[in-house]
Design a protein around this motif. Sequence first.
Motif, PDB file in Angstrom:
ATOM      1  N   LEU A 177       0.780  -6.209   7.977  1.00 50.64           N
ATOM      2  CA  LEU A 177       0.888  -4.945   7.246  1.00 50.64           C
ATOM      3  C   LEU A 177       2.147  -4.933   6.396  1.00 50.64           C
ATOM      4  O   LEU A 177       2.128  -4.493   5.241  1.00 50.64           O
ATOM      5  N   ALA A 178       3.257  -5.429   6.961  1.00 48.13           N
ATOM      6  CA  ALA A 178       4.506  -5.498   6.204  1.00 48.13           C
ATOM      7  C   ALA A 178       4.353  -6.415   5.001  1.00 48.13           C
ATOM      8  O   ALA A 178       4.887  -6.148   3.917  1.00 48.13           O
ATOM      9  N   GLU A 179       3.603  -7.513   5.180  1.00 45.42           N
ATOM     10  CA  GLU A 179       3.350  -8.416   4.060  1.00 45.42           C
ATOM     11  C   GLU A 179       2.564  -7.718   2.961  1.00 45.42           C
ATOM     12  O   GLU A 179       2.863  -7.862   1.769  1.00 45.42           O
ATOM     13  N   LEU A 180       1.557  -6.959   3.364  1.00 41.28           N
ATOM     14  CA  LEU A 180       0.753  -6.243   2.383  1.00 41.28           C
ATOM     15  C   LEU A 180       1.589  -5.221   1.618  1.00 41.28           C
ATOM     16  O   LEU A 180       1.404  -5.027   0.414  1.00 41.28           O
ATOM     17  N   GLU A 181       2.513  -4.581   2.300  1.00 37.45           N
ATOM     18  CA  GLU A 181       3.400  -3.623   1.640  1.00 37.45           C
ATOM     19  C   GLU A 181       4.273  -4.337   0.609  1.00 37.45           C
ATOM     20  O   GLU A 181       4.450  -3.843  -0.515  1.00 37.45           O
ATOM     21  N   ARG A 182       4.806  -5.503   1.003  1.00 36.16           N
ATOM     22  CA  ARG A 182       5.644  -6.266   0.074  1.00 36.16           C
ATOM     23  C   ARG A 182       4.824  -6.761  -1.111  1.00 36.16           C
ATOM     24  O   ARG A 182       5.276  -6.707  -2.260  1.00 36.16           O
ATOM     25  N   GLU A 183       3.623  -7.219  -0.818  1.00 30.30           N
ATOM     26  CA  GLU A 183       2.765  -7.706  -1.896  1.00 30.30           C
ATOM     27  C   GLU A 183       2.465  -6.599  -2.909  1.00 30.30           C
ATOM     28  O   GLU A 183       2.478  -6.834  -4.125  1.00 30.30           O
ATOM     29  N   ALA A 184       2.189  -5.391  -2.411  1.00 29.33           N
ATOM     30  CA  ALA A 184       1.897  -4.271  -3.303  1.00 29.33           C
ATOM     31  C   ALA A 184       3.115  -3.938  -4.166  1.00 29.33           C
ATOM     32  O   ALA A 184       2.986  -3.682  -5.374  1.00 29.33           O
ATOM     33  N   ALA A 185       4.304  -3.955  -3.554  1.00 33.02           N
ATOM     34  CA  ALA A 185       5.527  -3.675  -4.306  1.00 33.02           C
ATOM     35  C   ALA A 185       5.797  -4.769  -5.329  1.00 33.02           C
ATOM     36  O   ALA A 185       6.163  -4.493  -6.483  1.00 33.02           O
ATOM     37  N   TYR A 186       5.596  -6.042  -4.939  1.00 35.23           N
ATOM     38  CA  TYR A 186       5.815  -7.162  -5.850  1.00 35.23           C
ATOM     39  C   TYR A 186       4.867  -7.086  -7.046  1.00 35.23           C
ATOM     40  O   TYR A 186       5.251  -7.300  -8.186  1.00 35.23           O
ATOM     41  N   LYS A 187       3.621  -6.773  -6.761  1.00 35.79           N
ATOM     42  CA  LYS A 187       2.616  -6.694  -7.815  1.00 35.79           C
ATOM     43  C   LYS A 187       2.970  -5.599  -8.819  1.00 35.79           C
ATOM     44  O   LYS A 187       2.886  -5.799 -10.038  1.00 35.79           O
ATOM     45  N   ALA A 188       3.354  -4.437  -8.306  1.00 28.37           N
ATOM     46  CA  ALA A 188       3.714  -3.324  -9.197  1.00 28.37           C
ATOM     47  C   ALA A 188       4.964  -3.656 -10.004  1.00 28.37           C
ATOM     48  O   ALA A 188       5.033  -3.375 -11.215  1.00 28.37           O
ATOM     49  N   GLN A 189       5.965  -4.268  -9.362  1.00 32.10           N
ATOM     50  CA  GLN A 189       7.200  -4.627 -10.063  1.00 32.10           C
ATOM     51  C   GLN A 189       6.931  -5.675 -11.134  1.00 32.10           C
ATOM     52  O   GLN A 189       7.448  -5.577 -12.252  1.00 32.10           O
ATOM     53  N   THR A 190       6.100  -6.671 -10.827  1.00 33.73           N
ATOM     54  CA  THR A 190       5.772  -7.711 -11.800  1.00 33.73           C
ATOM     55  C   THR A 190       5.070  -7.117 -13.008  1.00 33.73           C
ATOM     56  O   THR A 190       5.383  -7.447 -14.160  1.00 33.73           O
ATOM     57  N   GLU A 199      -5.227  -2.825   4.728  1.00 29.45           N
ATOM     58  CA  GLU A 199      -4.896  -2.159   3.476  1.00 29.45           C
ATOM     59  C   GLU A 199      -5.191  -0.664   3.571  1.00 29.45           C
ATOM     60  O   GLU A 199      -4.428   0.169   3.073  1.00 29.45           O
ATOM     61  N   ALA A 200      -6.277  -0.316   4.251  1.00 26.56           N
ATOM     62  CA  ALA A 200      -6.592   1.100   4.467  1.00 26.56           C
ATOM     63  C   ALA A 200      -5.522   1.752   5.326  1.00 26.56           C
ATOM     64  O   ALA A 200      -5.140   2.910   5.089  1.00 26.56           O
ATOM     65  N   VAL A 201      -5.014   1.022   6.313  1.00 26.97           N
ATOM     66  CA  VAL A 201      -3.924   1.527   7.148  1.00 26.97           C
ATOM     67  C   VAL A 201      -2.677   1.744   6.292  1.00 26.97           C
ATOM     68  O   VAL A 201      -1.989   2.772   6.404  1.00 26.97           O
ATOM     69  N   ARG A 202      -2.393   0.761   5.423  1.00 23.34           N
ATOM     70  CA  ARG A 202      -1.215   0.872   4.565  1.00 23.34           C
ATOM     71  C   ARG A 202      -1.313   2.100   3.664  1.00 23.34           C
ATOM     72  O   ARG A 202      -0.339   2.854   3.498  1.00 23.34           O
ATOM     73  N   GLU A 203      -2.490   2.309   3.087  1.00 23.12           N
ATOM     74  CA  GLU A 203      -2.682   3.465   2.212  1.00 23.12           C
ATOM     75  C   GLU A 203      -2.556   4.773   2.986  1.00 23.12           C
ATOM     76  O   GLU A 203      -1.998   5.753   2.474  1.00 23.12           O
ATOM     77  N   LYS A 204      -3.054   4.785   4.208  1.00 23.41           N
ATOM     78  CA  LYS A 204      -2.932   5.988   5.036  1.00 23.41           C
ATOM     79  C   LYS A 204      -1.477   6.279   5.366  1.00 23.41           C
ATOM     80  O   LYS A 204      -1.028   7.433   5.303  1.00 23.41           O
ATOM     81  N   LEU A 205      -0.730   5.222   5.691  1.00 18.57           N
ATOM     82  CA  LEU A 205       0.697   5.393   5.976  1.00 18.57           C
ATOM     83  C   LEU A 205       1.428   5.902   4.739  1.00 18.57           C
ATOM     84  O   LEU A 205       2.300   6.780   4.841  1.00 18.57           O
ATOM     85  N   PRO A 256      -7.499  -8.122  11.962  1.00 20.25           N
ATOM     86  CA  PRO A 256      -8.609  -7.478  11.249  1.00 20.25           C
ATOM     87  C   PRO A 256      -8.578  -7.897   9.786  1.00 20.25           C
ATOM     88  O   PRO A 256      -7.556  -8.392   9.297  1.00 20.25           O
ATOM     89  N   PRO A 257      -9.662  -7.717   9.056  1.00 21.37           N
ATOM     90  CA  PRO A 257      -9.660  -8.060   7.628  1.00 21.37           C
ATOM     91  C   PRO A 257      -8.548  -7.314   6.891  1.00 21.37           C
ATOM     92  O   PRO A 257      -8.177  -6.206   7.260  1.00 21.37           O
ATOM     93  N   LEU A 272      -1.158  -0.839  16.304  1.00 23.38           N
ATOM     94  CA  LEU A 272      -1.271  -2.196  15.773  1.00 23.38           C
ATOM     95  C   LEU A 272      -0.610  -3.215  16.689  1.00 23.38           C
ATOM     96  O   LEU A 272       0.416  -2.940  17.314  1.00 23.38           O
ATOM     97  N   GLU A 273      -1.192  -4.389  16.740  1.00 24.99           N
ATOM     98  CA  GLU A 273      -0.583  -5.507  17.450  1.00 24.99           C
ATOM     99  C   GLU A 273       0.599  -6.026  16.630  1.00 24.99           C
ATOM    100  O   GLU A 273       0.752  -5.714  15.447  1.00 24.99           O
ATOM    101  N   LYS A 274       1.419  -6.849  17.257  1.00 28.94           N
ATOM    102  CA  LYS A 274       2.607  -7.384  16.591  1.00 28.94           C
ATOM    103  C   LYS A 274       2.235  -8.124  15.314  1.00 28.94           C
ATOM    104  O   LYS A 274       2.866  -7.947  14.269  1.00 28.94           O
ATOM    105  N   LYS A 275       1.173  -8.985  15.395  1.00 27.66           N
ATOM    106  CA  LYS A 275       0.767  -9.734  14.208  1.00 27.66           C
ATOM    107  C   LYS A 275       0.197  -8.815  13.136  1.00 27.66           C
ATOM    108  O   LYS A 275       0.354  -9.065  11.936  1.00 27.66           O
ATOM    109  N   GLN A 276      -0.464  -7.768  13.572  1.00 30.36           N
ATOM    110  CA  GLN A 276      -1.004  -6.821  12.613  1.00 30.36           C
ATOM    111  C   GLN A 276       0.125  -6.107  11.872  1.00 30.36           C
ATOM    112  O   GLN A 276       0.044  -5.875  10.659  1.00 30.36           O
ATOM    113  N   LYS A 277       1.180  -5.753  12.595  1.00 31.50           N
ATOM    114  CA  LYS A 277       2.336  -5.110  11.970  1.00 31.50           C
ATOM    115  C   LYS A 277       2.991  -6.045  10.963  1.00 31.50           C
ATOM    116  O   LYS A 277       3.414  -5.628   9.881  1.00 31.50           O
ATOM    117  N   ALA A 278       3.069  -7.337  11.337  1.00 30.01           N
ATOM    118  CA  ALA A 278       3.672  -8.314  10.435  1.00 30.01           C
ATOM    119  C   ALA A 278       2.836  -8.456   9.166  1.00 30.01           C
ATOM    120  O   ALA A 278       3.364  -8.503   8.049  1.00 30.01           O
TER     121      ALA A 278
END
Length: 369
Positions: free
Chosen positions: A224-237, A63-69, A57-58, A216-222
């Motif tokens: 989603l994990a990337e999006l979580e890391r990206e959000a953390a990296y962005k905030a840390q930077t 990202e909406a799923v990540r925010e909900k989690l 999915p887009p 979520l499908e396996k690729k979707q979970k993967a």
Amino acid sequence: MGPDKHDLRAGGRRGILAAAVTVVCAVTVLAAPGTAFAAPSPTPSPSSSPSASVTLPPDKDLEAVREKLDDLYHDAAVATDAYNAAEEAAEKQSAEIVDLAKKIVKGQQKLDGLKARAGRAAAAQYRTGGLPDSAKLLLSDNPSQFLDGAGRVLQGERATKGLIRELTQTQQDLKQYAADAADQWTRLEAGRKAKAAAKKKITQRIAAAEKLQSTLEKKQKARLAELEREAAYKAQTAWLDTGILDEIHSKASAAGQKAVAFATAQVGKPYVWGAEGPDSYDCSGLTSQAWASAGQPIPRTSQEQWKQLKHVDVKDMRPGDLIIYFDDASHVAMYVGDGAIIQAPRPGRTVSIGGAGAMPILGVVRPDA
């Protein structure tokens, strides 16, 4: 462009504590100020793989799923703090009830002894016909006996008054102990209800998060994990780009070194809400036990740590200090130097190293101020 991340691996500009060096230096998510984080790229799958046909999915949907989690786990963290606070209060109230019970038993024994003394005094008066000692002395023909007896009368009167006072005070103490015990029982019962409500909320939120992830499908979970890391990296930077590390120079205290060493040794252990070791921890369980190991007991919950411990400015923090996150103080981690923290993040994760600026910082507290 700031220094390369490998510069941090070589020892860091601020010199992380020896106890945590091997762990922190192995982490590459902590970039130097000005260094941009590259978004992790998904591992390409062979075209012949059955999963290659799965259409993700887009990102905005994920990202909406990540925010909900994040919301669900945040609610669970708040409820966990409420549960831990109720648990801590229940332990104190139970101990107080036991102490009051001991006081009641001891007071009752004392009262029984006082009543026995009063009974013996009454019996002695009965045996002498009930005539007061003062009257007997007035009828005496021996002045010496009269004077000696007068002294004994005064002593006896004082003793009687003292006995009456002691009886009265003991009865009042017993009454107060009983009232205090009843009050503690009432509070204990209210705490049990609060604890049960918090536990229900925790399990509901975690179950909802797990259910959402299970869709979520396996690729979707993967992804989603990337999006979580990206959000953390962005905030840390963004946090590092403020130049904050140029202002942080403080070294750990001896107790802080011990606390960091303890926290470092827990890396890899699972997060379990309400846990405070030795095999699993929640966020404040980790920090409270780390400082207990350093000989400095601190409050059990992140909210009480924020309320009761000394606040220090972020630029003045040193390894071992605790960083409190979110406006409601619902999360806590231990600063270990060079912009890094050790934390027990949330259900499904383990105690790990992360960036201190990856979450909204409420403030910093120092257990051994």
